[in-house]
Design a protein around this motif. Structure first.
Motif, PDB file in Angstrom:
ATOM      1  N   ILE A 150      48.619  10.461  29.764  1.00 19.93           N
ATOM      2  CA  ILE A 150      49.822  10.815  30.849  1.00 19.93           C
ATOM      3  C   ILE A 150      50.995   9.888  30.305  1.00 19.93           C
ATOM      4  O   ILE A 150      50.839   8.480  30.511  1.00 19.93           O
ATOM      5  N   THR A 167      51.901  15.588  30.393  1.00 25.36           N
ATOM      6  CA  THR A 167      50.308  15.681  30.282  1.00 25.36           C
ATOM      7  C   THR A 167      49.983  16.433  29.044  1.00 25.36           C
ATOM      8  O   THR A 167      50.712  16.938  28.339  1.00 25.36           O
ATOM      9  N   ASN A 196      52.887  18.250  37.078  1.00 26.61           N
ATOM     10  CA  ASN A 196      53.276  17.295  35.970  1.00 26.61           C
ATOM     11  C   ASN A 196      54.157  15.987  36.846  1.00 26.61           C
ATOM     12  O   ASN A 196      55.262  15.573  36.551  1.00 26.61           O
ATOM     13  N   VAL A 216      47.270   5.910  31.160  1.00 26.98           N
ATOM     14  CA  VAL A 216      49.005   6.099  31.652  1.00 26.98           C
ATOM     15  C   VAL A 216      49.683   5.241  30.797  1.00 26.98           C
ATOM     16  O   VAL A 216      49.549   4.061  30.715  1.00 26.98           O
ATOM     17  N   LEU A 276      53.016  12.228  39.249  1.00 28.45           N
ATOM     18  CA  LEU A 276      52.056  11.167  39.476  1.00 28.45           C
ATOM     19  C   LEU A 276      52.412  10.420  41.004  1.00 28.45           C
ATOM     20  O   LEU A 276      53.561  10.328  41.106  1.00 28.45           O
ATOM     21  N   ILE A 333      42.887  12.923  38.785  1.00 27.06           N
ATOM     22  CA  ILE A 333      43.674  13.632  38.001  1.00 27.06           C
ATOM     23  C   ILE A 333      43.034  15.329  38.208  1.00 27.06           C
ATOM     24  O   ILE A 333      41.849  15.388  38.398  1.00 27.06           O
ATOM     25  N   ILE A 393      47.135  12.166  40.063  1.00 23.94           N
ATOM     26  CA  ILE A 393      47.887  12.951  38.880  1.00 23.94           C
ATOM     27  C   ILE A 393      47.817  14.375  39.266  1.00 23.94           C
ATOM     28  O   ILE A 393      46.734  14.747  38.982  1.00 23.94           O
ATOM     29  N   LYS A 450      48.521  18.022  37.311  1.00 24.94           N
ATOM     30  CA  LYS A 450      48.943  18.486  36.058  1.00 24.94           C
ATOM     31  C   LYS A 450      49.645  19.809  36.460  1.00 24.94           C
ATOM     32  O   LYS A 450      50.485  20.066  35.446  1.00 24.94           O
TER      33      LYS A 450
END
Length: 248
Positions: A135, A57, A39, A117, A41, A157, A34, A36
């Motif tokens: 998430i 997120t 944004n 998630v 995944l 992450i 992931i 951030k």
């Protein structure tokens, strides 16, 4: 006779070691990454990047933890205990599926129930910074992921300007071959830009990937921006990147 016994015992030990190593090797071929910063995944399966999804997120950078965490539980239609809302209820902010991750500092036996998630009942928040740390995904996307992601796989992450290709290589996940549709970048590109990010852009636009943002790339970017209702300025900034990597 003694020699034969020693060879037999050594053989058993070697087989045992091979069996012990296999699960660890297999785990590194399946992972969730992931990023951030954009944004997004990415899900790796059998050593290959299978698919990427837009996510939401934390409202601030510190809310969604960064690092490597194991996926420790999976729940269908998890209740929202805080407000006593049952699973499957349209008011439930956790959506259709929950994939819990174990983060240091979780509350002992509830580890995997604090961060996760999950789906959402607020799809317009996807792609933004809106959560209290989890998430969020579109429900159809988290159902897809739930059906494929096994427990105990690593969830990475980060906040990075690197592509998923580079991040996977950094973490030792999967292979270096990536399907062009699932590559990404996090820099603003414009006429005159050069490099790997331009190649990713060009592959996404289905034009010659020479790594140089010239007239052909400029025309293609403007055409794409027009088709998405964006300002056709030929500059690939955050809005254009989001449209590029959200498009099928």
């Amino acid at each position: 006779m003694q020699l034969r016994k020693m060879v037999f015992v050594l053989g058993i030990l070697l087989v045992g070691l091979c069996v012990m190593v296999k699960p660890a090797e297999a785990a590194e071929k399946e992972a969730i990454i992931i990023n951030k910063s954009i944004n997004q995944l990415a899900f790796y399966e059998n050593g290959k990047l299978k698919k990427t999804f837009p996510v939401a997120t934390g409202r601030t950078k510190s809310l969604t933890p960064e690092g490597k965490f194991p996926l420790v539980n999976k729940v269908k239609n998890r209740p929202w205990y805080k407000e006593n809302i049952p699973g499957g209820d349209p008011r439930n902010p956790l959506g259709a599926r929950w994939l819990g991750i174990k983060v240091p500092g979780d509350w002992g036996r509830t580890s995997g129930n604090v961060y996760g998630v999950h789906g959402t009942n607020n799809p317009s928040s996807i792609g933004t910074y809106a959560s209290s740390g989890c998430i969020r995904m579109h429900n159809k996307d988290v159902i897809w992921l739930y059906e494929r992601a096994d427990k105990n796989i690593p969830v990475y992450i980060t906040s990075s300007s690197s592509s998923f290709t580079a991040l996977a290589q950094k973490y030792g996940v999967g292979s270096s071959k990536v399907v062009a549709d699932y590559e990404t970048f996090n820099e603003t590109l414009r006429y005159g830009s050069k490099g790997e990010s331009v190649k990713i852009l060009q592959r996404k636009l289905s034009i010659t990937a020479d790594g140089s943002f010239g007239p052909q790339t400029l025309r293609s970017v403007k055409k794409f921006q027009t088709s998405k209702g964006l300002v056709a300025d030929g500059i690939v900034g955050p809005k254009t990147r989001k449209a590029l990597f959200s498009s099928k």
